[in-house]
Design an enzyme around this catalytic site. Structure first.
Site, PDB file in Angstrom:
ATOM      1  N   ALA A  67      31.779   1.592 115.698  1.00  0.00           N
ATOM      2  CA  ALA A  67      32.825   2.144 114.842  1.00  0.00           C
ATOM      3  C   ALA A  67      34.114   2.148 115.661  1.00  0.00           C
ATOM      4  O   ALA A  67      34.070   2.176 116.894  1.00  0.00           O
ATOM      5  CB  ALA A  67      32.445   3.544 114.413  1.00  0.00           C
ATOM      6  N   GLY A  84      27.902   1.703 115.824  1.00  0.00           N
ATOM      7  CA  GLY A  84      27.903   1.320 114.414  1.00  0.00           C
ATOM      8  C   GLY A  84      27.564  -0.155 114.209  1.00  0.00           C
ATOM      9  O   GLY A  84      27.038  -0.527 113.154  1.00  0.00           O
ATOM     10  N   GLU A 110      23.926  -0.241 114.189  1.00  0.00           N
ATOM     11  CA  GLU A 110      23.491   0.422 112.950  1.00  0.00           C
ATOM     12  C   GLU A 110      23.696  -0.488 111.740  1.00  0.00           C
ATOM     13  O   GLU A 110      22.852  -0.556 110.851  1.00  0.00           O
ATOM     14  CB  GLU A 110      24.253   1.742 112.786  1.00  0.00           C
ATOM     15  CG  GLU A 110      23.831   2.761 113.840  1.00  0.00           C
ATOM     16  CD  GLU A 110      24.706   4.004 113.850  1.00  0.00           C
ATOM     17  OE1 GLU A 110      25.940   3.861 113.980  1.00  0.00           O
ATOM     18  OE2 GLU A 110      24.168   5.104 113.732  1.00  0.00           O
ATOM     19  N   GLU A 166      26.897   5.956 121.863  1.00  0.00           N
ATOM     20  CA  GLU A 166      27.716   7.087 121.414  1.00  0.00           C
ATOM     21  C   GLU A 166      27.674   8.259 122.384  1.00  0.00           C
ATOM     22  O   GLU A 166      28.640   8.997 122.536  1.00  0.00           O
ATOM     23  CB  GLU A 166      27.270   7.548 120.018  1.00  0.00           C
ATOM     24  CG  GLU A 166      27.586   6.571 118.891  1.00  0.00           C
ATOM     25  CD  GLU A 166      26.479   5.555 118.637  1.00  0.00           C
ATOM     26  OE1 GLU A 166      25.620   5.337 119.521  1.00  0.00           O
ATOM     27  OE2 GLU A 166      26.474   4.968 117.542  1.00  0.00           O
TER      28      GLU A 166
END
Ligand SMILES: CCCCCCC/C=C/C(=O)SCCNC(=O)CCNC(=O)[C@H](O)C(C)(C)COP(=O)(O)OP(=O)(O)OC[C@H]1O[C@@H](n2cnc3c(N)ncnc32)[C@H](O)[C@@H]1OP(=O)(O)O
Length: 257
Positions: A65, A108, A111, A131
């Site tokens: 992200a 992300g 993911e 993260e």
């Protein structure tokens, strides 16, 4: 439709979405999220497309992200706006979606790859949930899906240390279905997608639904669900065509009915 952060192309019956923010290693910001979901929905509605490939660049599928976009957000903002919930649109796509991953698939990015139906990796792929090194945790399924893919020990190792897994380890651990040379990655993924897209679409979609159900229910319930779907397939012309073609030693001509 013109997109700012992705490239979209259709080859035969395959839709290809390429993440295209090279300056940020394809970091997933709000625009990427909206555009990927819109492109997927466009392919879902297009009867000429039977399967979709999501890919990135040789260096990065997606490095996570967008940290710069998230950095200054407050709890009130992310809670009220349900940050990242829009990605759930991907889970409503009934056609198969293949992730073709080269380079970094972190946070992300990892993911997003795991939200696809399966992952084909280039030999240089690196998967990780870093993260923890940013003082947070996975926010779009990483702690749950990674654990189901690779088991508790490896998922804990990756989420707690933030270390990366290379393509060979990812294949050994069941995270990816195949590893190929980077130069062959897109053609391998498109080949797999084309193969699927030429099969019976209702049968493909029911197979996808049944495998996904294995993640969400008990074995007994999943087996009942599979049996019901299997029975229902005998209402399809494609079941008659597929089995007749086998018996008559010819190629099946599926009509998706
Ligand atoms: C469907 C899922 C979406 C929802 C997600 C929900 C929750 C997810 C949270 C996260 O994903 S947090 C982010 C996790 N990712 C990371 O921590 C990786 C961060 N990046 C790196 O560690 C390194 O960039 C790298 C991947 C190891 C590559 O290193 P390298 O030295 O080769 O390149 P850099 O110079 O670092 O990067 C080039 C350029 O790209 C920018 N960039 C890289 N990653 C991000 C990122 N995640 N967000 C924003 N920008 C990123 C980096 O800042 C550089 O740009 P400049 O600063 O030079 O302009």
């Amino acid at each position: 439709m013109a997109y700012e952060t992705i490239l979209v192309e259709t080859r035969g019956k395959v839709g290809i979405i390429t993440l295209n923010r090279p300056q940020a290693l394809n970091a997933l910001n709000t625009t990427v999220m909206a555009e990927v979901v819109a492109a997927l929905q466009g392919y879902e509605a297009n009867d000429a497309v039977g399967a979709i490939v999501i890919t990135g660049s040789e260096k990065a599928f997606a490095a996570g992200a967008d940290i710069k976009e998230m950095q200054s957000k407050t709890y009130a903002e992310v809670f009220a706006g349900d940050l990242f919930a829009e990605w759930d649109g991907l889970l409503r796509i009934r056609k198969p979606v293949i992730a073709a991953v080269a380079g970094y698939a972190l946070g992300g990015g990892c993911e997003l790859a795991m939200m696809c139906d399966f992952i084909i990796a280039g030999e240089n792929a690196k998967f990780g949930q870093p993260e923890i090194t940013l003082g947070v945790m996975p926010g779009m399924g990483g702690s749950q899906r990674l654990t189901r893919f690779v088991g508790k020990s490896k998922a804990m190792d990756m989420c707690l240390t933030g270390r990366m897994m290379d393509a060979a380890e990812a294949e050994r651990s069941g995270l990816v279905s195949r590893v190929v040379p980077v130069a062959d990655l897109l053609s391998e993924a498109i080949g797999a997608a084309e193969k699927i897209a030429n099969l019976s679409m209702p049968a493909v979609m029911m197979n996808k639904e049944a495998v996904n159900r294995a993640y969400e229910t008990t074995l007994a319930e999943g087996l009942r669900f599979e049996r019901r779907l299997f029975h229902s397939m005998f209402a399809l012309d494609d079941q008659k065509e597929g089995m007749s073609a086998f018996v008559e030693k010819r190629k099946a001509n599926f009509t998706n009915r």
